[in-house]
Design a protein around this motif. Structure first.
Motif, mmCIF file in Angstrom:
data_model
loop_
_atom_site.group_PDB
_atom_site.id
_atom_site.type_symbol
_atom_site.label_atom_id
_atom_site.label_comp_id
_atom_site.label_asym_id
_atom_site.label_seq_id
_atom_site.Cartn_x
_atom_site.Cartn_y
_atom_site.Cartn_z
ATOM 1 N N LEU A 145 0.917 -1.225 -0.023
ATOM 2 C CA LEU A 145 -0.063 0.115 0.084
ATOM 3 C C LEU A 145 0.782 1.212 0.182
ATOM 4 C CD1 LEU A 145 -2.896 -1.040 2.599
ATOM 5 C CD2 LEU A 145 -2.972 -1.031 0.079
ATOM 6 N N THR A 146 2.127 1.225 0.780
ATOM 7 C CA THR A 146 2.646 2.557 1.015
ATOM 8 C C THR A 146 3.382 2.915 -0.251
ATOM 9 O OG1 THR A 146 4.393 1.181 1.972
ATOM 10 C CG2 THR A 146 3.109 2.528 3.549
ATOM 11 N N LEU A 147 4.062 1.683 -0.826
ATOM 12 C CA LEU A 147 4.612 1.901 -2.131
ATOM 13 C C LEU A 147 4.020 2.599 -3.304
ATOM 14 C CD1 LEU A 147 7.689 -0.602 -1.881
ATOM 15 C CD2 LEU A 147 7.736 1.773 -1.216
ATOM 16 N N PRO A 148 2.929 2.021 -3.802
ATOM 17 C CA PRO A 148 1.933 2.469 -4.803
ATOM 18 C C PRO A 148 1.680 3.891 -4.345
ATOM 19 C CG PRO A 148 1.243 0.280 -4.299
ATOM 20 C CD PRO A 148 2.244 0.561 -3.118
ATOM 21 N N LEU A 149 1.477 4.122 -3.130
ATOM 22 C CA LEU A 149 0.706 5.410 -2.730
ATOM 23 C C LEU A 149 1.892 6.438 -3.179
ATOM 24 C CD1 LEU A 149 -1.344 6.973 -1.052
ATOM 25 C CD2 LEU A 149 0.060 6.630 0.674
ATOM 26 N N LEU A 150 3.289 5.956 -2.738
ATOM 27 C CA LEU A 150 4.413 6.840 -3.283
ATOM 28 C C LEU A 150 4.650 6.897 -4.761
ATOM 29 C CD1 LEU A 150 7.173 8.211 -2.736
ATOM 30 C CD2 LEU A 150 8.129 5.867 -2.436
ATOM 31 N N TRP A 151 4.445 5.878 -5.503
ATOM 32 C CA TRP A 151 4.448 5.983 -6.773
ATOM 33 C C TRP A 151 3.372 6.837 -7.530
ATOM 34 C CZ3 TRP A 151 9.093 5.679 -8.460
ATOM 35 C CH2 TRP A 151 10.084 4.505 -7.828
ATOM 36 N N GLY A 152 2.073 6.689 -7.004
ATOM 37 C CA GLY A 152 1.100 7.511 -7.212
ATOM 38 C C GLY A 152 1.325 8.860 -7.109
ATOM 39 N N GLY A 153 1.826 9.402 -5.901
ATOM 40 C CA GLY A 153 2.137 10.706 -5.880
ATOM 41 C C GLY A 153 3.062 11.565 -6.721
ATOM 42 N N LEU A 154 3.968 10.601 -7.130
ATOM 43 C CA LEU A 154 4.960 11.208 -8.125
ATOM 44 C C LEU A 154 4.186 11.195 -9.489
ATOM 45 C CD1 LEU A 154 8.177 9.092 -7.105
ATOM 46 C CD2 LEU A 154 7.729 11.529 -6.700
ATOM 47 N N LEU A 155 3.640 10.296 -9.973
ATOM 48 C CA LEU A 155 2.962 10.251 -11.173
ATOM 49 C C LEU A 155 1.982 11.325 -11.251
ATOM 50 C CD1 LEU A 155 2.255 6.410 -12.184
ATOM 51 C CD2 LEU A 155 3.226 8.065 -13.420
ATOM 52 N N TYR A 156 1.301 11.449 -10.071
ATOM 53 C CA TYR A 156 0.143 12.567 -10.165
ATOM 54 C C TYR A 156 0.827 14.084 -10.474
ATOM 55 C CZ TYR A 156 -2.917 16.041 -8.524
ATOM 56 O OH TYR A 156 -3.452 17.291 -8.244
ATOM 57 N N ASP B 59 5.429 21.278 -13.277
ATOM 58 C CA ASP B 59 6.128 22.344 -12.568
ATOM 59 C C ASP B 59 6.551 21.931 -11.264
ATOM 60 O OD1 ASP B 59 3.412 22.641 -12.596
ATOM 61 O OD2 ASP B 59 3.695 24.907 -11.718
ATOM 62 N N ARG B 60 5.585 21.321 -10.446
ATOM 63 C CA ARG B 60 6.103 21.007 -9.095
ATOM 64 C C ARG B 60 6.586 19.651 -8.801
ATOM 65 N NH1 ARG B 60 0.229 22.201 -6.299
ATOM 66 N NH2 ARG B 60 0.085 24.100 -7.195
ATOM 67 N N LEU B 61 7.014 18.879 -9.945
ATOM 68 C CA LEU B 61 7.395 17.561 -9.825
ATOM 69 C C LEU B 61 8.883 17.434 -8.923
ATOM 70 C CD1 LEU B 61 7.208 14.617 -10.456
ATOM 71 C CD2 LEU B 61 8.426 15.092 -12.824
ATOM 72 N N ALA B 62 9.728 18.456 -9.292
ATOM 73 C CA ALA B 62 10.852 18.580 -8.394
ATOM 74 C C ALA B 62 10.587 18.657 -6.822
ATOM 75 C CB ALA B 62 11.728 19.730 -8.782
ATOM 76 N N GLU B 63 9.399 19.465 -6.281
ATOM 77 C CA GLU B 63 9.034 19.550 -5.226
ATOM 78 C C GLU B 63 8.530 18.274 -4.554
ATOM 79 O OE1 GLU B 63 6.090 22.513 -5.066
ATOM 80 O OE2 GLU B 63 7.604 24.120 -5.869
ATOM 81 N N SER B 64 7.961 17.364 -5.700
ATOM 82 C CA SER B 64 7.395 16.397 -5.121
ATOM 83 C C SER B 64 8.479 15.048 -4.972
ATOM 84 C CB SER B 64 6.426 15.761 -6.103
ATOM 85 O OG SER B 64 6.025 14.509 -6.183
ATOM 86 N N VAL B 65 9.480 15.051 -5.857
ATOM 87 C CA VAL B 65 10.383 14.154 -5.639
ATOM 88 C C VAL B 65 11.420 14.400 -4.452
ATOM 89 C CG1 VAL B 65 12.837 13.364 -6.777
ATOM 90 C CG2 VAL B 65 10.878 13.506 -8.262
ATOM 91 N N ILE B 66 11.614 15.814 -4.146
ATOM 92 C CA ILE B 66 12.567 15.980 -2.890
ATOM 93 C C ILE B 66 11.589 15.715 -1.707
ATOM 94 C CG2 ILE B 66 13.530 17.976 -1.853
ATOM 95 C CD1 ILE B 66 14.040 19.335 -4.617
ATOM 96 N N ALA C 288 5.835 9.085 0.906
ATOM 97 C CA ALA C 288 4.736 9.044 0.107
ATOM 98 C C ALA C 288 4.022 10.344 0.351
ATOM 99 C CB ALA C 288 3.526 7.865 0.278
ATOM 100 N N LEU C 289 3.845 10.927 1.495
ATOM 101 C CA LEU C 289 3.034 12.175 1.751
ATOM 102 C C LEU C 289 3.931 13.466 1.101
ATOM 103 C CD1 LEU C 289 2.082 11.614 5.351
ATOM 104 C CD2 LEU C 289 0.759 11.314 3.385
ATOM 105 N N GLY C 290 5.370 13.242 1.244
ATOM 106 C CA GLY C 290 6.178 14.178 0.712
ATOM 107 C C GLY C 290 5.929 14.196 -0.781
ATOM 108 N N ALA C 291 5.668 12.968 -1.377
ATOM 109 C CA ALA C 291 5.568 13.082 -2.904
ATOM 110 C C ALA C 291 4.274 13.711 -3.148
ATOM 111 C CB ALA C 291 5.344 11.429 -3.421
ATOM 112 N N TRP C 292 3.124 13.480 -2.612
ATOM 113 C CA TRP C 292 1.841 14.071 -2.740
ATOM 114 C C TRP C 292 1.847 15.523 -2.439
ATOM 115 C CZ3 TRP C 292 -2.309 12.328 -5.459
ATOM 116 C CH2 TRP C 292 -2.496 10.901 -5.593
ATOM 117 N N CYS C 293 2.356 16.005 -1.174
ATOM 118 C CA CYS C 293 2.013 17.152 -0.809
ATOM 119 C C CYS C 293 3.360 18.200 -1.141
ATOM 120 C CB CYS C 293 1.916 17.298 0.794
ATOM 121 S SG CYS C 293 0.578 16.135 1.181
#
Ligand SMILES: [Zn+2]
Length: 295
Positions: free
Chosen positions: A162-173, A180-187, A222-227
């Motif tokens: 559950l946690t890993l798809p949530l992480l990938w999902g956030g980066l994909l989203y 333009d915010r992808l870098a903030e999400s990856v960081i 995952a939360l860092g990726a989404w937010c």
């Protein structure tokens, strides 16, 4: 394009879908930890090449089909298969007043609570974002966080599935909706993992105990990726404060809980949900407080 939910039929459809999803989350919450435990037992036996009666016993246990679809829902007390009309989200529980139709055994209040929370969460997201890609993505992320929170509360586990798809999902989203915010999400993902990892080791070196579980590293990533990385301090302050306050209250009220491990996942999930699904006001208020200009 945002489709506002002004059509009552559409609103009813979304509500029914949310309740059905909530019912499915209950199945995941109840069965996923058991499925993982069976798998770990089997792997451990294979690795240790255990033979004789232990192996036969484990094989019998792990060979009976048990997944998210099979077997059908049963009463935990008397093992009777629950009739479809008693299994309707919310209605089934209310109709039977939380008791099994066969043995009158107590059915956990967790079932209607998760269904009601799923309904509220989906309606809130759709009200904020409409039937859009963002609405769909946030609803899925919110429901995953809800599932993780309840599983962690019950079993102290935050499963990778559950946690890993949530992480990938956030980066994909972020890469699709806000390139333009992808870098903030990856960081955010890398920082979330590193902060939790650092805290885990500092706490362990200082006290010899584990303050966080390893699942928390991936959940905070995952939360860092989404937010985005900017939201991590807010998520950490909110979850740590809520965890500390509730922990102290619980220990005062129930002294037998002293020293018992407390899951941090539910607090991280709740703080993540508030930041992700709270709408622009939460973020704007936060950025005003920390003196960053709103993005
Ligand atoms: Zn029963």
């Amino acid at each position: 394009m945002m489709l506002p939910l002004t059509d009552p039929l559409l609103l009813v459809f979304v509500a029914l879908l949310a309740l059905t999803l909530g019912s499915f989350l209950n199945v995941v919450i109840a069965r996923l930890p058991v499925m993982l435990s069976r798998q770990w037992t089997l792997e451990a036996h294979q690795t240790l090449a255990l033979t004789s009666s232990t192996q036969t016993q484990t094989q019998t246990q792990t060979q009976t089909t048990y997944n998210l679809l099979v077997p059908r829902s049963r009463c935990p007390e008397c093992d009777t298969t629950i009739a479809w009309h008693d299994n309707i989200p919310l209605v089934g529980y209310l109709k039977r007043r939380g008791r099994c139709a066969q043995c009158q055994g107590h059915i956990s209040v967790q079932y209607p609570l998760v269904e009601a929370a799923s309904l509220a969460l989906v309606l809130w997201v759709v009200w904020l974002h409409g039937l859009t890609f963002t609405g769909l993505a946030f609803a899925l992320a919110g429901l995953t966080l809800l599932t993780l929170a309840v599983i962690d509360l019950r079993t102290l586990l935050l499963p990778d599935v559950l946690t890993l798809p949530l992480l990938w999902g956030g980066l994909l989203y972020q890469s699709t909706a806000h390139p333009d915010r992808l870098a903030e999400s990856v960081i955010g993902a890398a920082a979330g993992y590193s902060i939790a990892w650092g805290f885990y080791w500092l706490f362990r070196l200082a006290t010899g105990k584990e303050g966080l579980g390893r699942g928390d590293f991936k959940l905070l990533a995952a939360l860092g990726a989404w937010c985005g990385w900017q939201s991590l301090p807010l998520i950490l302050v909110l979850s740590a404060t809520a965890g500390a306050v509730l922990g102290i209250i619980l220990q005062l009220l129930l002294p037998r809980l002293r020293g018992a491990p407390m899951p941090f996942g539910p607090f991280l999930s709740a703080a993540g949900m508030l930041v992700l699904l709270g709408g622009d006001r939460v973020i704007e208020l936060y950025y005003t407080v920390i003196g960053l200009s709103s993005i």
